[in-house]
Enzyme design. Structure first.
Site, PDB file in Angstrom:
ATOM      1  N   ARG A   1       2.807  13.061  -0.785  1.00  0.00           N
ATOM      2  CA  ARG A   1       2.603  11.839   0.357  1.00  0.00           C
ATOM      3  C   ARG A   1       1.432  11.956   1.187  1.00  0.00           C
ATOM      4  O   ARG A   1       1.044  12.837   1.900  1.00  0.00           O
ATOM      5  CB  ARG A   1       3.793  11.692   1.081  1.00  0.00           C
TER       6      ARG A   1
ATOM      7  N   GLY B   1       1.945   7.242   2.859  1.00  0.00           N
ATOM      8  CA  GLY B   1       3.233   6.404   2.413  1.00  0.00           C
ATOM      9  C   GLY B   1       3.416   5.022   2.125  1.00  0.00           C
ATOM     10  O   GLY B   1       4.357   4.415   2.157  1.00  0.00           O
TER      11      GLY B   1
ATOM     12  N   ASP C   1       2.872   3.872  -1.100  1.00  0.00           N
ATOM     13  CA  ASP C   1       3.401   3.624  -2.225  1.00  0.00           C
ATOM     14  C   ASP C   1       4.499   2.695  -2.211  1.00  0.00           C
ATOM     15  O   ASP C   1       5.547   2.679  -1.597  1.00  0.00           O
ATOM     16  CB  ASP C   1       3.943   4.806  -2.933  1.00  0.00           C
TER      17      ASP C   1
ATOM     18  N   CYS D   1      -6.326  -2.491   5.099  1.00  0.00           N
ATOM     19  CA  CYS D   1      -4.925  -2.113   5.759  1.00  0.00           C
ATOM     20  C   CYS D   1      -5.260  -0.637   6.316  1.00  0.00           C
ATOM     21  O   CYS D   1      -5.657   0.318   5.418  1.00  0.00           O
ATOM     22  CB  CYS D   1      -3.703  -2.003   5.120  1.00  0.00           C
TER      23      CYS D   1
ATOM     24  N   GLY E   1      -3.738   8.792  -1.918  1.00  0.00           N
ATOM     25  CA  GLY E   1      -3.268   7.667  -2.927  1.00  0.00           C
ATOM     26  C   GLY E   1      -4.387   6.709  -3.100  1.00  0.00           C
ATOM     27  O   GLY E   1      -4.472   6.181  -4.381  1.00  0.00           O
TER      28      GLY E   1
ATOM     29  N   TYR F   1      -1.725  -3.095 -11.850  1.00  0.00           N
ATOM     30  CA  TYR F   1      -2.567  -2.212 -10.993  1.00  0.00           C
ATOM     31  C   TYR F   1      -1.785  -0.944 -10.822  1.00  0.00           C
ATOM     32  O   TYR F   1      -0.849  -1.017 -10.153  1.00  0.00           O
ATOM     33  CB  TYR F   1      -3.097  -3.260  -9.728  1.00  0.00           C
TER      34      TYR F   1
ATOM     35  N   ASN G   1      -1.933   1.230  -8.351  1.00  0.00           N
ATOM     36  CA  ASN G   1      -1.881   1.485  -7.081  1.00  0.00           C
ATOM     37  C   ASN G   1      -0.922   0.605  -6.587  1.00  0.00           C
ATOM     38  O   ASN G   1      -0.405   0.601  -5.316  1.00  0.00           O
ATOM     39  CB  ASN G   1      -3.117   1.285  -6.165  1.00  0.00           C
ATOM     40  N   TYR G   2      -0.531  -0.495  -7.240  1.00  0.00           N
ATOM     41  CA  TYR G   2       0.594  -1.310  -6.694  1.00  0.00           C
ATOM     42  C   TYR G   2       1.728  -1.026  -7.545  1.00  0.00           C
ATOM     43  O   TYR G   2       2.297  -1.693  -8.358  1.00  0.00           O
ATOM     44  CB  TYR G   2       0.442  -2.891  -6.966  1.00  0.00           C
TER      45      TYR G   2
END
Length: 474
Positions: A87, A90, A92, A153, A160, A449, A451-452
């Site tokens: 992690r 966080g 994810d 963000c 990640g 995607y 990463n989503y």
């Protein structure tokens, strides 16, 4: 083994591998009986759906302070046969960096947060546990005309985001984060610390968009920074369904991915209530790498349906635009240090899904989509335009096969209540809308995607047939 004996065995191994007294190394190892365990676990849980008493908890959390700690943690966890979750920040979306249905450890990289900017060659070494806000702040400290094309963000973790082909509002000008990697450091399964040369080009390619946690523990990346103008322009313009939103959204598909690559226009589509009537609000949120007059005249020609005016626009520095995109309305008066605030243990429940659009959705499709969203009531969509630099880079240059798409869709729903029934309803809205979109999005295969994170679309068990299970044939 009991959790106590697992802890004792792990601590003893960690002490031996790092040549550190157990009393000292114990400060970075948290068992479930440690008074700080809950606060360390919760600090980087960014989805409250996975912050419940019923959520599976790690047997041990390790918070390394150095590369040697990471190497030792990898080696010492192997004989114990626990799942190892890595992690960084966080974020994810489905909590996969900090939950598991099998006994597990968390390797929490949040203390590895160095960001070292080299102005001479316009590069930076960025550690996996740094946040994007910290990256932008450290660049801003050194230069007002350099930036990095990562996400909007500021609390997202580097590890990640970068390893999974993170993107931001400069992707049409500069592509993905992974398009700017020069070098990397990672710990492999044998505890060795590898740079690009030592890992080889295949592995370096894999962690340049294929997700770091699949291949080892990414410690950080050396990236090339990008030039940004002294003045950029931001704007936010809304339209309701009755005031032309259908035509504007339909036309946006032909403009957003094809316009000047200095312009990124994100489209937000959200059900709202106005005068006690449910309708749809379409909002364009934009960054233009240039002056307001230029973008106003550009969109007067290309997207008159938006009716952009000079008074909708604000000129500012690139760093201030990063603050503005983080919903800080008075970005030019905001203290830059807010980007150093990690905003720990503060999340609402939510769900995200993704899709890619290869051909424009017909106007009738936009109307039916709006009506479906009104019927569902809560779930929103975000359209992120590609084109520009994205379409200029070969599809196989990185493990990111979506470069030639028109735009990416994010399905997005958040809620405040903690009722299981309401949660079930909101999760169902996401599934229903995703299913509704089948005819409008990429097919053979339908894209998503990395990463989503979205476990709805499938999970493999990492056994010997995992490659075959992961292949999508439709």
């Amino acid at each position: 083994m009991s959790s106590d004996s697992v802890y004792d065995s792990f601590l003893k191994c960690l002490s031996e591998k790092t040549k550190t007294p157990q009393s000292q190394i114990a400060k970075i190892v948290f068992s479930q009986t440690n008074p700080s365990y809950t606060s360390v676990l919760r600090a980087y849980i960014r989805n409250a759906r996975f912050n419940k008493s019923s959520t599976p908890k790690p047997t041990i959390i390790v918070t390394p302070l150095s590369e040697s700690h990471v190497s030792a943690a990898v080696l010492c966890s192997k004989p114990l046969d626990f799942v190892f979750k890595i992690r960084s920040g966080g974020h994810d979306y489905d909590g996969l960096s900090y939950i598991s249905d099998k006994p597990f450890f968390i390797l929490d990289l949040s203390n590895l947060r160095d960001v070292s900017v080299d102005l001479a060659d316009q590069t930076a070494w960025i550690s996996a546990g740094a946040t994007l806000g910290e990256v932008y702040y450290r660049i801003w400290e050194k230069s007002k005309t350099l930036g990095f094309p990562a996400g909007v963000c500021p609390t997202v973790g580097v590890g990640g985001h970068l390893s999974g082909a993170g993107y931001g509002n400069m992707l049409r000008k500069f592509g993905l984060t992974a398009d700017h990697f020069i070098d990397a450091k990672m710990v492999d399964v044998n505890g060795a610390v590898l740079d690009r040369k030592a890992m080889g080009e295949d592995l370096f390619w894999a962690i340049s968009g294929g997700g770091g946690g699949s291949f080892g523990v990414v410690l950080g990346y050396k990236v090339k920074l990008v030039p940004v103008p002294a003045t950029v322009t931001v704007f936010r313009v809304e339209q309701l369904m009755a005031a032309g939103a259908v035509d504007m959204v339909h036309k946006w598909q032909f403009v957003g991915p094809k316009t000047d690559k200095n312009l990124f226009m994100r489209m937000l589509i959200q059900p709202v209530t106005r005068n006690k009537v449910k309708t749809i609000r379409a909002t364009v949120v934009a960054l233009y790498l240039g002056k307001a007059d230029d973008v106003v005249s550009l969109l007067a020609k290309e997207l008159p349906e938006l009716a952009l005016k000079k008074e909708n626009c604000t000129e500012m520095t690139w760093f201030q635009s990063a603050l503005w995109w983080d919903n800080r309305v008075n970005a030019t008066q905001t203290d830059p240090k807010v980007f150093l605030d990690r905003n720990l243990d503060s999340s609402s429940p939510g769900k995200r899904k993704s899709d890619y659009v290869a051909t424009e959705i017909p106007r009738s499709g936009i109307v039916s989509l709006f009506n479906k969203m009104i019927e569902l009531g809560k779930i929103g969509l975000v359209f992120n335009p590609y084109g520009g630099r994205m379409a200029e880079i070969a599809e196989d240059a990185t493990p990111f096969p979506h470069r030639n798409m028109l735009f990416k869709i994010q399905y997005s729903v958040n809620w405040k209540e903690s009722s299981p029934e309401l949660e079930k309803g909101y999760l169902n809205q996401a599934k229903v809308l995703h299913s509704f979109m089948t005819g409008f999005v990429s097919k053979n295969p339908r894209g998503a995607y990395l990463n989503y994170r979205d476990v709805d679309i499938g999970v493999n068990d990492h056994g010997e047939d995992s490659y075959k299970e992961g292949e999508v044939l439709t």
